[in-house]
Design a protein around this motif. Structure first.
Motif, PDB file in Angstrom:
ATOM      1  N   GLY A 192       1.296  -3.108   5.505  1.00 50.08           N
ATOM      2  CA  GLY A 192       2.734  -3.321   6.234  1.00 50.08           C
ATOM      3  C   GLY A 192       4.007  -2.797   5.263  1.00 50.08           C
ATOM      4  O   GLY A 192       5.022  -3.430   5.600  1.00 50.08           O
ATOM      5  N   VAL A 193       3.118  -1.893   4.399  1.00 56.97           N
ATOM      6  CA  VAL A 193       4.645  -0.814   3.545  1.00 56.97           C
ATOM      7  C   VAL A 193       5.057  -0.772   4.425  1.00 56.97           C
ATOM      8  O   VAL A 193       4.947   0.427   5.655  1.00 56.97           O
ATOM      9  N   ALA A 194       6.658  -0.936   4.174  1.00 58.60           N
ATOM     10  CA  ALA A 194       7.638  -0.125   5.553  1.00 58.60           C
ATOM     11  C   ALA A 194       7.754   1.189   5.544  1.00 58.60           C
ATOM     12  O   ALA A 194       7.152   1.684   4.469  1.00 58.60           O
ATOM     13  N   THR A 195       7.847   2.104   6.511  1.00 61.40           N
ATOM     14  CA  THR A 195       8.312   3.187   7.180  1.00 61.40           C
ATOM     15  C   THR A 195       8.393   4.093   5.947  1.00 61.40           C
ATOM     16  O   THR A 195       8.330   5.275   5.082  1.00 61.40           O
ATOM     17  N   ALA A 196      10.039   3.129   5.488  1.00 63.71           N
ATOM     18  CA  ALA A 196      10.739   4.355   4.836  1.00 63.71           C
ATOM     19  C   ALA A 196       9.948   4.046   2.675  1.00 63.71           C
ATOM     20  O   ALA A 196      10.057   5.507   2.742  1.00 63.71           O
ATOM     21  N   ASP A 197       8.970   3.401   2.486  1.00 57.24           N
ATOM     22  CA  ASP A 197       8.402   3.459   1.713  1.00 57.24           C
ATOM     23  C   ASP A 197       7.026   4.590   1.699  1.00 57.24           C
ATOM     24  O   ASP A 197       6.602   5.375   0.827  1.00 57.24           O
TER      25      ASP A 197
END
Length: 313
Positions: A192-197
């Motif tokens: 679930g790590v965000a796309t930006a990260d």
């Protein structure tokens, strides 16, 4: 040791809101494991690294497929098989003085990884590799609670300072390094790590490892600037600040076990009679980046990151 990861079921829009002043490690440790402790940071890095190595094994996750570094795959139309570097199929490991074959799956292979462990024991090559990966990625992702010594709950990085030195006998290509980085990004995204990260992680890894002749860079503050490039064959882009004289000629690794090598590496009979390896001709000290190379390499980082993001969307 099995961890209850029910909180992963709650992954969603909240994970897309990481504050700029909070590191990726600290933020996702709290988001996924509730409390930001050294033990939980170690757990987070174990989950991400183990998934990157062997592919998806935890449930629940957010449904993103991770083949894993040890699985054969394809990167930008090129077949990639990294397993022979890990199982002793190739004489590609640096023992400090020469290229040797080492089995880094010598203590249970995937089985302990699926139980959120590095290995069955604590003295094997596998334990050494996996624990150092946890520690190294902990630094890269900004884990604030890594301790100063090997006996800390989540130790600071205890491994070799120069990743070039560790990987110098592998003669890794752009496709091989790109595939490795992609698996790390997919593993992070699967929790679930965000796309930006995910993009930030991919760009950090690419900038450190993906450019031949890169100048010394500090990753671990206590270790100072070191040669970090691991992409060193002719397919790798040249750093805009190239210091090629610091890198010896790249050599393809010798086959140590034909059945394990699976077509990778070269046989000793084709190694120019040296009994060591075959020169690829890629790390010639006179290489310099062409005019405007800085822009093209930077563009390469962005393209690699964009490609990684496209895979996880």
């Amino acid at each position: 040791m099995l961890f209850k990861l029910a909180t992963l079921a709650l992954v969603g829009s909240a994970l897309a809101q990481r504050p700029a002043n909070t590191s990726i490690c600290d933020y996702y440790t709290t988001a996924l494991l509730k409390e930001n402790t050294a033990a939980n940071q170690a757990t987070l890095l174990t989950l991400v690294v183990n998934t990157a190595v062997i592919g998806n094994y935890t449930k629940p996750n957010v449904g993103i497929k991770v083949p894993g570094i040890l699985a054969a795959g394809m990167y930008n139309g090129t077949n990639v098989n990294l397993l022979p570097y890990f199982d002793g199929g190739l004489a590609s490991s640096n023992n400090g003085t020469a290229a040797v074959a080492m089995n880094f799956l010598d203590d249970g292979g995937a089985v302990p990884l699926m139980m959120n462990m590095p290995a069955n024991g604590t003295t094997s090559n596998q334990y050494y590799l996996l624990t150092h990966l946890y520690q190294y990625f902990g630094v890269l992702l900004g884990c604030s609670l890594q301790g100063p010594s090997a006996t800390s709950t989540f130790p600071s990085y205890q491994g070799e300072a120069s990743q070039y030195s560790v990987h110098k006998y592998m003669d890794l290509s752009a496709a091989e390094v790109g595939y490795f980085i992609t698996q790390v990004g997919l593993a992070a995204a699967s929790f679930g790590v965000a796309t930006a990260d995910v993009t930030a992680v991919g760009m950090a890894l690419a900038s450190l490892f993906d450019y031949s002749c890169a100048p010394p860079t500090t990753v671990i503050p206590a270790q100072g600037p070191q040669l970090q490039a691991i992409c060193i064959d002719s397919t790798c882009p040249v750093s805009p600040n190239a210091t090629c004289a610091a890198y010896p000629m790249a050599m393809q690794p010798l086959v140590a076990n034909v059945s394990l090598a699976m077509g990778e590496g070269v046989n000793s009979t084709s190694s120019m009679g040296s009994g060591t390896a075959t020169a690829t001709g890629t790390m010639v000290p006179t290489i310099t980046p062409a005019s405007g190379a800085g822009k093209s390499v930077a563009g390469g980082v962005m393209a690699a990151a964009a490609g990684l993001v496209a895979l996880v969307l």
